[in-house]
Write a protein that holds these residues in place. Structure first.
Motif, PDB file in Angstrom:
ATOM      1  N   ALA A 131      21.466  -0.471 -16.147  1.00 50.99           N
ATOM      2  CA  ALA A 131      20.089  -0.192 -15.711  1.00 50.99           C
ATOM      3  C   ALA A 131      19.130  -1.011 -16.565  1.00 50.99           C
ATOM      4  O   ALA A 131      19.418  -1.288 -17.737  1.00 50.99           O
ATOM      5  N   PHE A 132      18.016  -1.393 -15.958  1.00 50.47           N
ATOM      6  CA  PHE A 132      16.983  -2.178 -16.635  1.00 50.47           C
ATOM      7  C   PHE A 132      15.729  -1.313 -16.721  1.00 50.47           C
ATOM      8  O   PHE A 132      15.123  -1.011 -15.691  1.00 50.47           O
ATOM      9  N   ALA A 133      15.372  -0.908 -17.931  1.00 53.67           N
ATOM     10  CA  ALA A 133      14.330   0.105 -18.099  1.00 53.67           C
ATOM     11  C   ALA A 133      13.040  -0.499 -18.623  1.00 53.67           C
ATOM     12  O   ALA A 133      12.886  -0.721 -19.830  1.00 53.67           O
ATOM     13  N   MET A 134      12.128  -0.721 -17.703  1.00 57.15           N
ATOM     14  CA  MET A 134      10.848  -1.361 -18.043  1.00 57.15           C
ATOM     15  C   MET A 134       9.660  -0.471 -17.647  1.00 57.15           C
ATOM     16  O   MET A 134       8.790  -0.168 -18.453  1.00 57.15           O
ATOM     17  N   THR A 135       9.652  -0.015 -16.381  1.00 55.16           N
ATOM     18  CA  THR A 135       8.465   0.658 -15.840  1.00 55.16           C
ATOM     19  C   THR A 135       8.267   2.044 -16.467  1.00 55.16           C
ATOM     20  O   THR A 135       9.229   2.785 -16.692  1.00 55.16           O
ATOM     21  N   GLU A 136       6.990   2.382 -16.696  1.00 49.79           N
ATOM     22  CA  GLU A 136       6.630   3.663 -17.327  1.00 49.79           C
ATOM     23  C   GLU A 136       5.559   4.375 -16.498  1.00 49.79           C
ATOM     24  O   GLU A 136       4.788   3.712 -15.791  1.00 49.79           O
ATOM     25  N   TRP A 166      10.332   5.351 -15.815  1.00 48.98           N
ATOM     26  CA  TRP A 166      10.685   5.912 -14.501  1.00 48.98           C
ATOM     27  C   TRP A 166      10.933   4.828 -13.476  1.00 48.98           C
ATOM     28  O   TRP A 166      10.666   3.672 -13.755  1.00 48.98           O
ATOM     29  N   PHE A 167      11.467   5.263 -12.325  1.00 52.22           N
ATOM     30  CA  PHE A 167      11.918   4.330 -11.263  1.00 52.22           C
ATOM     31  C   PHE A 167      13.048   3.430 -11.758  1.00 52.22           C
ATOM     32  O   PHE A 167      13.174   2.292 -11.310  1.00 52.22           O
ATOM     33  N   ILE A 168      13.888   3.922 -12.661  1.00 48.99           N
ATOM     34  CA  ILE A 168      14.918   3.068 -13.243  1.00 48.99           C
ATOM     35  C   ILE A 168      16.164   3.117 -12.348  1.00 48.99           C
ATOM     36  O   ILE A 168      16.919   4.101 -12.336  1.00 48.99           O
ATOM     37  N   THR A 169      16.353   2.036 -11.608  1.00 47.83           N
ATOM     38  CA  THR A 169      17.427   1.981 -10.607  1.00 47.83           C
ATOM     39  C   THR A 169      18.798   2.051 -11.272  1.00 47.83           C
ATOM     40  O   THR A 169      19.050   1.350 -12.253  1.00 47.83           O
ATOM     41  N   GLY A 170      19.640   2.895 -10.720  1.00 46.97           N
ATOM     42  CA  GLY A 170      21.022   2.991 -11.180  1.00 46.97           C
ATOM     43  C   GLY A 170      21.205   3.754 -12.479  1.00 46.97           C
ATOM     44  O   GLY A 170      22.317   3.781 -13.029  1.00 46.97           O
ATOM     45  N   ILE A 374       6.690  -3.697  -3.269  1.00 49.97           N
ATOM     46  CA  ILE A 374       6.142  -3.085  -4.495  1.00 49.97           C
ATOM     47  C   ILE A 374       6.923  -3.526  -5.741  1.00 49.97           C
ATOM     48  O   ILE A 374       6.337  -3.935  -6.732  1.00 49.97           O
ATOM     49  N   TYR A 375       8.279  -3.433  -5.674  1.00 52.73           N
ATOM     50  CA  TYR A 375       9.002  -3.807  -6.908  1.00 52.73           C
ATOM     51  C   TYR A 375       9.160  -5.318  -6.999  1.00 52.73           C
ATOM     52  O   TYR A 375       8.918  -6.032  -6.032  1.00 52.73           O
ATOM     53  N   ASP A 376       9.533  -5.758  -8.186  1.00 53.49           N
ATOM     54  CA  ASP A 376       9.562  -7.205  -8.507  1.00 53.49           C
ATOM     55  C   ASP A 376       8.178  -7.825  -8.340  1.00 53.49           C
ATOM     56  O   ASP A 376       8.039  -8.997  -7.997  1.00 53.49           O
ATOM     57  N   SER A 379       2.839  -7.349  -3.847  1.00 54.95           N
ATOM     58  CA  SER A 379       2.282  -8.539  -3.183  1.00 54.95           C
ATOM     59  C   SER A 379       0.929  -8.935  -3.776  1.00 54.95           C
ATOM     60  O   SER A 379       0.639 -10.121  -3.964  1.00 54.95           O
ATOM     61  N   GLU A 380       0.106  -7.920  -4.088  1.00 48.11           N
ATOM     62  CA  GLU A 380      -1.251  -8.225  -4.570  1.00 48.11           C
ATOM     63  C   GLU A 380      -1.189  -8.947  -5.919  1.00 48.11           C
ATOM     64  O   GLU A 380      -1.988  -9.850  -6.195  1.00 48.11           O
ATOM     65  N   VAL A 381      -0.239  -8.542  -6.763  1.00 45.78           N
ATOM     66  CA  VAL A 381      -0.142  -9.153  -8.095  1.00 45.78           C
ATOM     67  C   VAL A 381       0.325 -10.607  -7.972  1.00 45.78           C
ATOM     68  O   VAL A 381      -0.183 -11.501  -8.653  1.00 45.78           O
ATOM     69  N   HIS A 382       1.281 -10.848  -7.056  1.00 44.48           N
ATOM     70  CA  HIS A 382       1.727 -12.232  -6.848  1.00 44.48           C
ATOM     71  C   HIS A 382       0.595 -13.081  -6.277  1.00 44.48           C
ATOM     72  O   HIS A 382       0.380 -14.211  -6.708  1.00 44.48           O
TER      73      HIS A 382
HETATM   74  C1  LIG Z   1      12.739   1.396  -5.287  1.00 43.48           C
HETATM   75  C2  LIG Z   1      12.195   0.967  -6.622  1.00 43.48           C
HETATM   76  C3  LIG Z   1      13.085   0.539  -7.608  1.00 43.48           C
HETATM   77  C4  LIG Z   1      12.602   0.178  -8.870  1.00 43.48           C
HETATM   78  N1  LIG Z   1      13.494  -0.169  -9.869  1.00 43.48           N
HETATM   79  C5  LIG Z   1      13.036  -0.412 -11.115  1.00 43.48           C
HETATM   80  C6  LIG Z   1      13.951  -0.660 -12.201  1.00 43.48           C
HETATM   81  O1  LIG Z   1      15.170  -0.681 -12.019  1.00 43.48           O
HETATM   82  N2  LIG Z   1      13.441  -0.854 -13.439  1.00 43.48           N
HETATM   83  C7  LIG Z   1      12.112  -0.849 -13.683  1.00 43.48           C
HETATM   84  O2  LIG Z   1      11.721  -1.041 -14.830  1.00 43.48           O
HETATM   85  N3  LIG Z   1      11.209  -0.601 -12.689  1.00 43.48           N
HETATM   86  C8  LIG Z   1      11.641  -0.379 -11.418  1.00 43.48           C
HETATM   87  N4  LIG Z   1      10.757  -0.107 -10.388  1.00 43.48           N
HETATM   88  C9  LIG Z   1       9.338  -0.039 -10.681  1.00 43.48           C
HETATM   89  C10 LIG Z   1       8.537  -1.217 -10.148  1.00 43.48           C
HETATM   90  O3  LIG Z   1       8.837  -2.363 -10.886  1.00 43.48           O
HETATM   91  C11 LIG Z   1       7.064  -0.820 -10.191  1.00 43.48           C
HETATM   92  O4  LIG Z   1       6.872   0.188  -9.209  1.00 43.48           O
HETATM   93  C12 LIG Z   1       6.130  -1.989  -9.934  1.00 43.48           C
HETATM   94  O5  LIG Z   1       6.155  -2.882 -11.034  1.00 43.48           O
HETATM   95  C13 LIG Z   1       4.688  -1.526  -9.741  1.00 43.48           C
HETATM   96  O6  LIG Z   1       4.284  -0.734 -10.801  1.00 43.48           O
HETATM   97  P1  LIG Z   1       3.629   0.718 -10.520  1.00 43.48           P
HETATM   98  O7  LIG Z   1       4.515   1.467  -9.597  1.00 43.48           O
HETATM   99  O8  LIG Z   1       3.302   1.334 -11.830  1.00 43.48           O
HETATM  100  O9  LIG Z   1       2.310   0.409  -9.715  1.00 43.48           O
HETATM  101  P2  LIG Z   1       0.863   0.116 -10.319  1.00 43.48           P
HETATM  102  O10 LIG Z   1       0.962  -0.864 -11.430  1.00 43.48           O
HETATM  103  O11 LIG Z   1       0.194   1.404 -10.599  1.00 43.48           O
HETATM  104  O12 LIG Z   1       0.154  -0.598  -9.091  1.00 43.48           O
HETATM  105  C14 LIG Z   1      -0.158   0.133  -7.891  1.00 43.48           C
HETATM  106  C15 LIG Z   1      -0.720  -0.826  -6.869  1.00 43.48           C
HETATM  107  O13 LIG Z   1      -1.945  -1.382  -7.358  1.00 43.48           O
HETATM  108  C16 LIG Z   1      -2.134  -2.681  -6.833  1.00 43.48           C
HETATM  109  N5  LIG Z   1      -2.318  -3.642  -7.947  1.00 43.48           N
HETATM  110  C17 LIG Z   1      -1.750  -3.613  -9.166  1.00 43.48           C
HETATM  111  N6  LIG Z   1      -2.135  -4.684  -9.901  1.00 43.48           N
HETATM  112  C18 LIG Z   1      -2.981  -5.393  -9.117  1.00 43.48           C
HETATM  113  C19 LIG Z   1      -3.714  -6.605  -9.286  1.00 43.48           C
HETATM  114  N7  LIG Z   1      -3.649  -7.331 -10.425  1.00 43.48           N
HETATM  115  N8  LIG Z   1      -4.497  -7.037  -8.260  1.00 43.48           N
HETATM  116  C20 LIG Z   1      -4.555  -6.327  -7.114  1.00 43.48           C
HETATM  117  N9  LIG Z   1      -3.885  -5.183  -6.890  1.00 43.48           N
HETATM  118  C21 LIG Z   1      -3.104  -4.727  -7.871  1.00 43.48           C
HETATM  119  C22 LIG Z   1      -0.873  -3.010  -6.021  1.00 43.48           C
HETATM  120  O14 LIG Z   1      -1.136  -2.770  -4.648  1.00 43.48           O
HETATM  121  C23 LIG Z   1       0.142  -2.029  -6.549  1.00 43.48           C
HETATM  122  O15 LIG Z   1       1.165  -1.736  -5.606  1.00 43.48           O
HETATM  123  C24 LIG Z   1      11.211   0.220  -9.122  1.00 43.48           C
HETATM  124  C25 LIG Z   1      10.337   0.626  -8.114  1.00 43.48           C
HETATM  125  C26 LIG Z   1      10.808   1.010  -6.884  1.00 43.48           C
HETATM  126  C27 LIG Z   1       9.851   1.463  -5.830  1.00 43.48           C
END
Ligand SMILES: Cc1cc2nc3c(=O)[nH]c(=O)nc-3n(C[C@H](O)[C@H](O)[C@H](O)COP(=O)(O)OP(=O)(O)OC[C@H]3O[C@@H](n4cnc5c(N)ncnc54)[C@H](O)[C@@H]3O)c2cc1C
Length: 402
Positions: A131-136, A166-170, A374-376, A379-382
């Motif tokens: 598992a890759f644990a980054m998101t909080e 959280w959202f830590i896959t696997g 949303i993950y990776d 779209s908005e961030v890219h």
């Molecule tokens: C199915 C799934 C699997 C995942 N697996 C993993 C994993 O294995 N490990 C891990 O670490 N993480 C994982 N994640 C987490 C994922 O990487 C995050 O959900 C993602 O990075 C977005 O972060 P957030 O959910 O905190 O959304 P937020 O950062 O709160 O953003 C919410 C929304 O705000 C908007 N937004 C944010 N920034 C901008 C900007 N600069 N400009 C315009 N709009 C913006 C976008 O629309 C975005 O969707 C997973 C998520 C999902 C749904």
């Protein structure tokens, strides 16, 4: 510049073998369990699927040859991963599902020999998951990684880690974790992150609830994970201290593209199902597939598939040349995540009521591909990153002209 689009013979052959394996062995199992891998048996099922893939000679196309894989580069992975993705269970069967596939890639590039022995070898062989644990949770790291709040502080002979992910896959059932923690600076500051490796049974690691996301095809769910006074030795540092964000890019660029490859395969299945349906189904004195508005949906799907492949080809070409490919991967990821969703959505529409039913795979494909926007990186961030580069280049050009 020569453009070479034909596949090397061994990649062509592996692609064909993967196609046959997926259609004959894996698709029927996906259909029998409605794409729900936990219902199919979770880890036990994964082990059986992977054994079947080994026997078919299609296991681990991405892993280095010395770890039992086929050692394919990014461009050569694309057709094989696309065929694997034709079934939602295909990537797990070949050991190229997220996050393990990305973790193999990163460990192969960054881990030291001892870490490769301890973590990469069993992961590449399918003996463990990772598992890759980054998101909080807020206010921690999400789209903005600099918000990283999990802390690692110096302790006797190593590091003490505290934080919540959280959202830590696997995570549920993983053999080890790659943990992103802050070793310097404050949340909101760029830099100061370090990656740590830790076996899942290390005291101080606690896997919490599964977040009930739309998708069902990834083993081990998407979980909350708590690091509570987790003590790791210095040998647990992956690469160098404070270079974690840099290493995340080594993982993320290619991992985004392999997601595109797999989901493109899934979208193609949806499209194939829909085209077969409208070629058969009669209405208004003709086949549905002979009606103009249905044909528009078919053509738009074909265009989205071809355009996704073209952007993927470009990004993989840059990655194989050792370039960071930041813009090309952002462009390909953003377009693909949206195009793939459109393809599956149009495919559902073409099948009418059946499209949203459990009799066809389209509804399940739709729930799987939606989170990819949303993950990776959402779209908005890219888009933001792509635009910033373009505007930055224009500003530089203006300055140079002055
Ligand atoms: C199915 C799934 C699997 C995942 N697996 C993993 C994993 O294995 N490990 C891990 O670490 N993480 C994982 N994640 C987490 C994922 O990487 C995050 O959900 C993602 O990075 C977005 O972060 P957030 O959910 O905190 O959304 P937020 O950062 O709160 O953003 C919410 C929304 O705000 C908007 N937004 C944010 N920034 C901008 C900007 N600069 N400009 C315009 N709009 C913006 C976008 O629309 C975005 O969707 C997973 C998520 C999902 C749904």
């Amino acid at each position: 510049m020569a453009i070479e689009l034909s596949l090397p013979p061994e990649v062509h052959e592996l692609t064909e073998r993967t196609r046959d394996f997926i259609r004959e062995r894996v698709l029927p199992l996906e259909d029998a369990h409605d794409g729900d891998i936990a219902a199919a048996g979770g880890d036990r099922f994964r082990v059986e699927l992977q054994q079947a893939a080994r026997e078919a000679g299609v296991f681990a196309p991405h892993a280095p040859v010395e770890y039992g894989g086929h050692g394919l580069g990014m461009s050569d992975r694309a057709p094989v991963f696309e065929e694997a993705g034709y079934s939602l269970f295909g990537p797990t069967a070949l050991n190229i599902a997220a996050p393990d596939e990305g973790n193999v890639h990163m460990l192969a590039h960054i881990a030291n020999p001892e870490q490769k022995q301890q973590y990469l070898a069993p992961l590449a062989h399918g003996d463990v998951r990772s598992a890759f644990a980054m998101t909080e949770p807020a206010p921690g790291a999400g789209s903005d990684p600099s918000a990283l709040a999990t802390r690692a502080v110096r302790a006797d002979g190593g590091w003490r880690i505290n934080g919540r992910k959280w959202f830590i896959t696997g995570a549920d059932g993983a053999g080890f974790f790659i943990i992103m923690a802050r070793t310097s600076g404050e949340p909101g500051q760029r830099g100061g992150a370090t990656m740590f490796l830790a076996p899942a049974d290390t005291p101080g690691i606690r896997v919490g609830r599964h977040l009930d996301t739309l998708d069902r095809s990834m083993v081990g769910g998407h979980c909350e994970v708590f690091f509570e006074d987790l003590l790791v030795p210095d040998a647990a540092v992956l690469g160098e201290v404070d270079r974690g964000f840099e290493y995340a890019q080594v993982r993320l660029g290619p991992a985004r593209m392999t997601h595109v490859m797999r989901w493109l395969g899934a979208a193609r299945r949806g499209h194939d199902v829909a085209v077969a349906h409208v070629a058969r189904r009669e209405g208004f004195g003709s086949r549905l597939g002979d009606l103009g508005m249905v044909q528009k949906m078919i053509a738009d799907n074909e265009i989205d598939i071809a355009a996704t492949r073209a952007l993927l080809t470009r990004a993989c070409w840059e990655l194989d040349r050792g370039e960071p490919a930041a813009n090309a991967t952002s462009i390909a990821k953003t377009f693909a995540a949206e195009a793939i969703f459109r393809i599956v959505d149009r495919s559902m529409q073409m099948c009418g009521g059946l499209g949203v039913s459990g009799d066809l795979p389209l509804a399940r494909l739709s729930r799987e591909v939606r989170p990819f926007r949303i993950y990776d990186g959402p779209s908005e961030v890219h888009r933001w990153a792509i635009a910033k580069r373009a505007v930055g280049a224009a500003k530089r050009a203006l300055r140079d002209a002055e």
